[in-house]
Design a protein around this motif. Structure first.
Motif, short mmCIF file in Angstrom:
data_model
loop_
_atom_site.label_atom_id
_atom_site.label_comp_id
_atom_site.label_asym_id
_atom_site.label_seq_id
_atom_site.Cartn_x
_atom_site.Cartn_y
_atom_site.Cartn_z
N ALA A 161 51.43 -27.65 -1.52
CA ALA A 161 52.54 -26.79 -1.94
C ALA A 161 52.01 -25.46 -2.49
CB ALA A 161 53.37 -27.49 -3.01
N SER A 202 54.89 -24.19 -7.44
CA SER A 202 54.59 -25.05 -6.29
C SER A 202 54.47 -26.51 -6.72
CB SER A 202 53.29 -24.60 -5.62
OG SER A 202 53.39 -23.27 -5.17
N VAL A 252 54.83 -28.65 2.04
CA VAL A 252 55.07 -30.05 1.65
C VAL A 252 55.68 -30.81 2.82
CG1 VAL A 252 56.46 -31.57 0.18
CG2 VAL A 252 55.29 -29.61 -0.82
N SER A 308 57.13 -29.34 -5.40
CA SER A 308 56.54 -30.35 -4.53
C SER A 308 57.13 -31.72 -4.77
CB SER A 308 55.02 -30.39 -4.73
OG SER A 308 54.68 -30.95 -5.99
N ALA A 311 56.24 -23.11 -0.48
CA ALA A 311 55.65 -24.36 -0.95
C ALA A 311 56.32 -25.55 -0.27
CB ALA A 311 55.80 -24.47 -2.47
N VAL A 345 49.94 -33.47 -2.48
CA VAL A 345 51.19 -32.74 -2.26
C VAL A 345 51.25 -31.45 -3.06
CG1 VAL A 345 53.68 -32.81 -2.68
CG2 VAL A 345 52.60 -34.65 -1.40
N PRO A 346 50.99 -31.45 -4.40
CA PRO A 346 51.03 -30.18 -5.14
C PRO A 346 50.02 -29.16 -4.63
CG PRO A 346 51.06 -32.04 -6.65
CD PRO A 346 50.74 -32.58 -5.30
#
Length: 334
Positions: free
Chosen positions: A127, A254, A105, A258, A101, A123-124
């Motif tokens: 990830a 994740s 990122v 992140s 993850a 972002v998440p």
């Protein structure tokens, strides 16, 4: 017997929640710019000075919220992994999921503009893609046709993947400027880098959806903790449920890393502590594990901030100092 276990789980959850509140107050009040507890209460009620409001609302509280949410997510993720793999040493950090993850990122942060309006919310998701690819690789390497997932091979493959991903991140870091290098080094050390309310908003929806889903699947997790034949005989569609729960576990881990950096061992320690206090039923120990995960990571971050050094020590390093001996203890015991 069941009523006794429920009451015990409620007591443990209540005590853990009270400890988390006490730590939250102590953490919010302490730091290089200290806010005494009484002034903290006044500030939370809207009667603080501009300086106190700036310290709390702009710097300290967002970081603390991220830390607690990430700790809870990692703890629940670890609880799922330990059950679906029937491996007491499973943890999203040890199995390389966090590193996968983190790699995505890093790539996303280096390629796209951090100032864009969608950056924090994407972002998440990136990830999750990295964590899922890693989880699929280690599952494929560890799977045996007749015996299912091999617990020993799972840990070895996970450690190897984590090291490989960390190596790739360092190679990437060497190609960029000092600011980007510091970001990657900080992530690898487990530095909490999500430090404003926008990061909290990006993380909260994942937890609101996924943690209740885990509690809803508690009975399935109880059965998956048995051997595969018994689970199937009791009506569990083992393959499908494992995939669904793996997706949930990877998504939780994740989303957490992140914004919190490469944190290892929270997903190992918190479920073990909770299970030891409340028993093996997931509907009892998973909520307690979430609170303990938040408690452990907030405590580690607070200790790191209060260290008498020129810069704070990343929470991931403090957790590792505690978690590595605990991991070795479990490895010898189990």
């Amino acid at each position: 017997m069941n009523d006794h276990l429920k009451k015990r789980a409620r007591r443990v959850f209540t005590v853990s929640a009270v400890l988390l509140v006490v730590l939250f107050i102590a953490s919010a009040a302490s730091g290089k710019a200290a806010v005494p507890p009484m002034r903290l209460l006044e500030t939370l009620l809207g009667n603080g000075t501009p300086r106190e409001e700036l310290i709390l609302y702009s710097f300290r509280l967002p970081r603390m919220m991220i830390t607690m949410l990430a700790g809870a997510a990692l703890a629940v993720s670890g609880a799922i992994l330990q059950s679906i793999s029937r491996n007491p040493l499973a943890d999203p950090g040890i199995l390389g999921i966090n590193a996968g993850a983190g790699l995505m990122v890093t790539i996303y942060a280096l390629v796209f503009t951090p100032q864009s309006s969608t950056f924090l919310y994407m972002v998440p998701l990136f990830a999750f893609i990295g964590g899922m690819v890693t989880a699929l690789i280690i599952s494929a390497v560890s799977y045996h046709k007749t015996e299912g997932l091999d617990p020993i091979r799972l840990v070895l493959a996970g450690v190897g993947m984590a090291m490989a991903m960390a190596g790739i991140m360092l190679i990437l870091a060497s190609q960029f400027d000092s600011r980007e290098y510091e970001f990657i080094a900080g992530w690898l050390a487990g530095d909490i880098w999500g430090n404003d309310w926008n990061f909290v908003k990006a993380l909260v929806p994942w937890l609101i959806v996924l943690i209740p889903a885990v509690l809803w699947k508690s009975n399935v997790l109880n059965l998956l903790n048995l051997n595969e034949g018994t689970s199937a005989g009791l009506g569990v569609r083992v393959g499908r449920e494992r995939i669904v729960l793996l997706l949930v576990s990877v998504a939780l881990a994740s989303a957490a890393v992140s914004v919190s950096g490469g944190i290892v061992f929270i997903g190992l320690m918190a479920p073990h502590i909770a299970r030891g206090l409340t028993g093996p039923r997931h509907q009892h120990f998973v909520p307690v594990a979430a609170v303990i995960g938040a408690l452990l990571l907030l405590g580690a971050d607070t200790i790191g901030r209060l260290m008498p050094f020129t810069t704070s020590v990343p929470a991931g390093i403090i957790v590792t100092l505690i978690g590595a001996p605990y991991f070795m203890y479990l490895m010898v015991k189990k």
